[in-house]
Each structure stands twice: as structure tokens, then as C-alpha cells.
Write a protein that holds these residues in place. Structure first.
Motif: not given
Lengths: 116, 114
Positions: A43, A91, A104, A106-109, B35, B37, B40-43, B45, B90, B110
Motif C-alpha cells: 500500500r 498511478f 496532485l 491522480f489517474g485511476g491506476g 488523500y 483512495q 479502483g480509483m486513484g487518490l 485530495l 493517505f 484503512r
């Protein structure tokens, strides 16, 4: 507002081969930074590579290199000689130059699985 | 240097409960951020701070409060937990200037809200 899109949810690659992850972004800014972060199963977010938009030369870090196409707003990551330890989520992220807080987006990864 | 530390690592809350996620850094960074998360998604803010006493909202601030009384600490408060706040959180910190602009991330918390 900026958006970052990673169109490949998952990719697999054989050990020792290369894989390329795509990233596109949308911005009206001229000065910015782009990043690739790796998130292994632990993680932890780990910075892999960064690119300054004002630099034409593509960044490289050991087995990791980028193809930065500013006009096309594309920022792909190539992992060469893939290793089992490269298995992770990757990412793509955007940061506007001078952004307060170094925020930042971020994209979805993309999940990368390296197979032995 | 310990870098960025977060506590707890895991937490389960019931709907309506409140709690504080702790974040600390020992790198004397001015900038700190939170952030979230989702699967299935990015972080995304939540809130950020550019220095002690100064905070601002990010992309998804609703349901969260922050304060920054010292350079080292940046706690995130959930006022009344909702299932939609189930996520991994995060904390990150970075320098204000220089050639790096790298964000240093904590190990994450988590959180599950039932």
C-alpha cells in the motif's frame, strides 16, 4: 481543473520483458510536473519517476523511462526488463507548477502483474 | 528520519461515530495533505495545508475537518462517520520549493464504516 486518464485497468507481462503504461491528461497550464507512482501490495506510495513539462528530454530512472508528448498531452511509462517486484498498481499524477500545497491529481491506476 | 507516520493503520467505526486520523512528519516540510483512495480509483485530495495555521479544501472535503497547529502534525477529523467514508486514507508532505516537489506519503489508514 486538470484530469488524468489511465485507459488500461490491468496489464500483464512476462518477467524480463518490457511493458508500457499509458497516461493522458487534460490541462490548460503550460508549466507543470508529471509523476508515476508505484503502489505495491504493501500500500505504500513510491515515486518512480518525474518529468518537468519544460524539459523536452524524457526522464529515465534505471529500468523506468517515460515518453512525454506535451502537445498530445501524453505521458507513458515503460518498464524494461520487468521483475517480479514490479508487480503493483501504477498511478500517473499531475501537478501544476506553483500549486499551493503541491496538490496532485491522480489517474485511476493500472494494475501490473509480472509473471515468472 | 521516520518520514511520514500515520496512526492507526486500521480502524472500524459505526455510522455516526467520530474519530481523528493522526499524521506526523519529521522532515520539516511546510506542505501537508490528506488523500483518500477508493477501490479502483486513484487518490483524491481531501484537505491540505501550506503551513502551521493555514489549511484549505481539496477535491472532496465534505465530512472532514483539519487543523495544523504545528509544522509536524496534521490530523484529519471525521465528524460523523458515514459508510461512504470507507476508504484508505493517505497523508503526504512535501517541501515548498526546490527541484524535487516530491510528495512523501505515509503508509495509509484503512477505515471501514459500518
Amino acid at each position: 481543473a486538470q484530469t488524468v486518464t489511465q485507459s488500461q485497468p490491468e496489464m500483464s507481462v512476462q518477467e524480463a520483458e518490457a511493458v508500457t503504461l499509458s497516461c493522458t491528461y487534460d490541462t490548460s497550464e503550460n508549466n507543470y510536473y508529471l509523476f508515476w507512482y508505484k503502489q505495491p501490495p504493501s500500500r505504500q506510495m513510491i515515486l518512480v519517476i518525474r518529468q518537468e513539462a519544460y524539459k523536452q528530454q524524457n526522464a529515465t530512472e534505471n529500468r523506468f523511462s517515460v515518453n512525454f508528448q506535451k502537445a498530445a498531452k501524453s505521458f507513458s511509462l515503460k518498464i524494461s526488463d520487468s521483475q517480479l517486484g514490479d508487480t503493483a498498481m501504477y498511478f500517473c499524477a499531475f501537478m501544476k507548477h506553483g500549486a499551493a500545497g503541491n496538490k496532485l491529481t491522480f489517474g485511476g491506476g493500472t494494475r501490473v502483474l509480472v509473471k515468472p | 528520519n521516520a518520514g511520514v507516520t500515520q496512526t492507526p493503520k486500521f480502524q472500524v467505526l459505526k455510522t455516526g461515530q467520530s474519530m481523528t486520523l493522526q499524521c506526523a512528519q519529521d522532515m520539516n516540510h511546510e506542505y501537508m495533505s490528506w488523500y483518500r483512495q477508493d477501490p479502483g480509483m486513484g487518490l483524491r485530495l481531501i484537505h491540505y495545508s501550506v503551513g502551521a495555521g493555514i489549511t484549505d479544501q481539496g477535491e472532496v472535503p465534505n465530512g472532514y475537518n483539519v487543523s495544523r497547529s504545528t509544522t509536524e502534525d496534521f490530523p484529519l477529523r471525521l465528524l460523523s462517520a458515514a459508510p461512504s467514508q470507507t476508504s484508505v486514507y493517505f497523508c503526504a508532505s512535501s517541501m515548498t520549493s526546490g527541484s524535487t516537489y516530491e510528495q512523501y506519503f505515509g503508509p495509509g489508514t484503512r477505515l471501514t464504516v459500518t
